[in-house]
Design an enzyme around this catalytic site. Sequence first.
Site, PDB file in Angstrom:
ATOM      1  N   GLY A 198      19.208  36.143  81.396  1.00 38.76           N
ATOM      2  CA  GLY A 198      19.419  36.421  82.772  1.00 38.76           C
ATOM      3  C   GLY A 198      20.641  36.913  82.900  1.00 38.76           C
ATOM      4  O   GLY A 198      21.683  36.421  83.024  1.00 38.76           O
ATOM      5  N   GLY A 200      21.350  39.329  85.514  1.00 40.92           N
ATOM      6  CA  GLY A 200      21.664  39.528  86.852  1.00 40.92           C
ATOM      7  C   GLY A 200      21.516  40.905  87.353  1.00 40.92           C
ATOM      8  O   GLY A 200      21.521  41.907  86.403  1.00 40.92           O
ATOM      9  N   GLN A 246      11.886  36.449  78.331  1.00 42.95           N
ATOM     10  CA  GLN A 246      12.207  34.980  77.870  1.00 42.95           C
ATOM     11  C   GLN A 246      10.775  34.151  77.644  1.00 42.95           C
ATOM     12  O   GLN A 246      10.753  32.962  77.142  1.00 42.95           O
ATOM     13  CB  GLN A 246      13.140  34.387  78.668  1.00 42.95           C
ATOM     14  CG  GLN A 246      12.616  33.963  80.148  1.00 42.95           C
ATOM     15  CD  GLN A 246      13.458  32.991  80.808  1.00 42.95           C
ATOM     16  OE1 GLN A 246      13.707  33.173  81.961  1.00 42.95           O
ATOM     17  NE2 GLN A 246      13.840  31.822  80.272  1.00 42.95           N
ATOM     18  N   HIS A 271      13.561  31.394  85.869  1.00 44.75           N
ATOM     19  CA  HIS A 271      13.385  30.079  86.621  1.00 44.75           C
ATOM     20  C   HIS A 271      11.784  29.757  86.782  1.00 44.75           C
ATOM     21  O   HIS A 271      11.630  28.735  87.396  1.00 44.75           O
ATOM     22  CB  HIS A 271      14.029  29.932  87.759  1.00 44.75           C
ATOM     23  CG  HIS A 271      15.478  30.214  87.401  1.00 44.75           C
ATOM     24  ND1 HIS A 271      16.261  29.568  86.789  1.00 44.75           N
ATOM     25  CD2 HIS A 271      16.324  31.338  88.182  1.00 44.75           C
ATOM     26  CE1 HIS A 271      17.495  30.277  86.695  1.00 44.75           C
ATOM     27  NE2 HIS A 271      17.673  30.997  87.645  1.00 44.75           N
TER      28      HIS A 271
HETATM   29  C1  LIG Z   1      19.672  34.895  88.661  1.00 44.90           C
HETATM   30  S1  LIG Z   1      19.791  36.633  87.675  1.00 44.90           S
HETATM   31  C2  LIG Z   1      20.927  35.898  86.496  1.00 44.90           C
HETATM   32  C3  LIG Z   1      22.297  35.959  87.185  1.00 44.90           C
HETATM   33  C4  LIG Z   1      23.404  35.897  86.042  1.00 44.90           C
HETATM   34  N1  LIG Z   1      23.275  35.011  85.027  1.00 44.90           N
HETATM   35  C5  LIG Z   1      24.681  35.488  86.865  1.00 44.90           C
HETATM   36  O1  LIG Z   1      25.166  34.227  86.858  1.00 44.90           O
HETATM   37  O2  LIG Z   1      25.413  36.223  87.282  1.00 44.90           O
HETATM   38  C6  LIG Z   1      18.064  36.366  86.935  1.00 44.90           C
HETATM   39  C7  LIG Z   1      18.071  37.598  86.064  1.00 44.90           C
HETATM   40  O3  LIG Z   1      16.844  37.240  84.953  1.00 44.90           O
HETATM   41  C8  LIG Z   1      16.314  38.425  84.701  1.00 44.90           C
HETATM   42  N2  LIG Z   1      14.832  38.097  84.417  1.00 44.90           N
HETATM   43  C9  LIG Z   1      13.712  37.576  85.110  1.00 44.90           C
HETATM   44  N3  LIG Z   1      12.788  37.242  84.354  1.00 44.90           N
HETATM   45  C10 LIG Z   1      12.981  37.307  83.275  1.00 44.90           C
HETATM   46  C11 LIG Z   1      12.402  37.439  81.837  1.00 44.90           C
HETATM   47  N4  LIG Z   1      10.954  36.983  81.925  1.00 44.90           N
HETATM   48  N5  LIG Z   1      13.191  37.434  80.840  1.00 44.90           N
HETATM   49  C12 LIG Z   1      14.340  37.684  80.931  1.00 44.90           C
HETATM   50  N6  LIG Z   1      15.202  37.733  82.019  1.00 44.90           N
HETATM   51  C13 LIG Z   1      14.392  37.922  83.131  1.00 44.90           C
HETATM   52  C14 LIG Z   1      16.189  39.089  85.915  1.00 44.90           C
HETATM   53  O4  LIG Z   1      16.182  40.922  85.774  1.00 44.90           O
HETATM   54  C15 LIG Z   1      17.564  38.964  86.558  1.00 44.90           C
HETATM   55  O5  LIG Z   1      18.573  39.970  86.029  1.00 44.90           O
END
Ligand SMILES: C[S@@+](CC[C@H](N)C(=O)[O-])C[C@H]1O[C@@H](n2cnc3c(N)ncnc32)[C@H](O)[C@@H]1O
Length: 399
Positions: A198, A200, A246, A271
């Site tokens: 993730g 972001g 993921q 999540h």
């Molecule tokens: C909450 S943000 C992460 C924020 C970052 N870690 C921070 O603290 O600034 C969640 C990210 O997870 C990615 N995401 C969503 N589903 C995902 C998946 N199945 N596999 C990988 N990444 C995913 C989204 O594209 C998004 O950019």
Amino acid sequence: MTTENLAERLTLYGTAPDTEIAALVKETGLERVVAALVDEVLFRCDDPVNTTPVDIALEVGHGEETHRTVLRMSRGEPIRVIGGDDPSVVIRRHLQFALTDLVRRLYGPLHAQHSGDFTDVFLPDRPDDLSRLRDILDSTHQAGGTLLSGCTAQAPGLGALSVRYGSDKWASFHWYTQHYENHFAKYRDRPVRILEIGIGGYADDLGGPSLKMWKRYFHRGMVFGLDLFDKSALDQSRLRALTGDQGDPTALRELAAEHGPFDIVIDDGSHENEHVRVSFDALFPYVRPGGLYVIEDLQTSYWPRFGGTSGPVTAPDTSVGLLKRLLDDIHYAEFDPKPDEPRTITQSEVIGVHTYHNIAFVEKGVNGETSIPAWMDDEAWKALGAITPEEGREEAQSR
Ligand SMILES: C[S@@+](CC[C@H](N)C(=O)[O-])C[C@H]1O[C@@H](n2cnc3c(N)ncnc32)[C@H](O)[C@@H]1O
């Protein structure tokens, strides 16, 4: 050697003797080594606050050679490397380091003392316009402070770094950095490899705030991010943005085999409860013994739209359900009777589960402590003077 490999190699020279640093320069060339160091310094620098532009030269000497990089600093603008001296700029300052000292400042132990290890040429020329002397002196001071903020392994705390880079890990949606600080402090001086699921920004924005925060905090670290969307434009020295899902365990194992093992894995991705479990099962084997697996945003265990349980007691297939199972796994030595199946990886290698509101840190190690020997029966305990709870109550009442 690629620029990325050089940046990673330099992190290992923070405690190296002069002879090893000299061998690296001989192999790579002073110009490339200094370029990698300047890149690192610029990443670490605070934003300039001087209102009058200052050209500040970072001069790095090695043997008979000196390499000079002129940096333009001005409030509200990113620091720029400029080609050379610009006669239109009135304020100049030069900081001169020996290469070995700069390497130790950047990659050496966090609390090492560095004083008197550079020469400062503060405003070499008398300013023509003395009516502006106060401002000129202030700006010269401030620009020097900005450059020195980049020439150190010391960093502000994670709360401040979270705000600086725009992560939501503190002071917006979450209050995680205090826990990260407690659990990550012991890794700070090490050349750690860290993977965060993730990055972001989702589909529309490049994201990457927390990856930059980890890069700044772990001054010798290699930081990898994984996201569903291509964010490779974030790539820089010590930071790689990988693309993948993921929820796909094969892809996770492949990336871990290529870039791991990791000292720390953080799940801050979708999540979705199922994704959290799939990722943990795939990546926990690639966490080094002594390392940590962190799961953020446990609240989705209680949110049915993320596959969580409705109500106060979470089901085993949620993220909190996974943590509850790990608590049992830590106590494998106490199971009576023991299961017929072989011990699982988590029964053998989870040694701690630290859970706070919405975030958990799983510690990896050797779960090898044994239980109290089975032959310690009532008679043996009596021989040590132990009494049963019932006997204890009777004894207390009789006094
Ligand atoms: C909450 S943000 C992460 C924020 C970052 N870690 C921070 O603290 O600034 C969640 C990210 O997870 C990615 N995401 C969503 N589903 C995902 C998946 N199945 N596999 C990988 N990444 C995913 C989204 O594209 C998004 O950019």
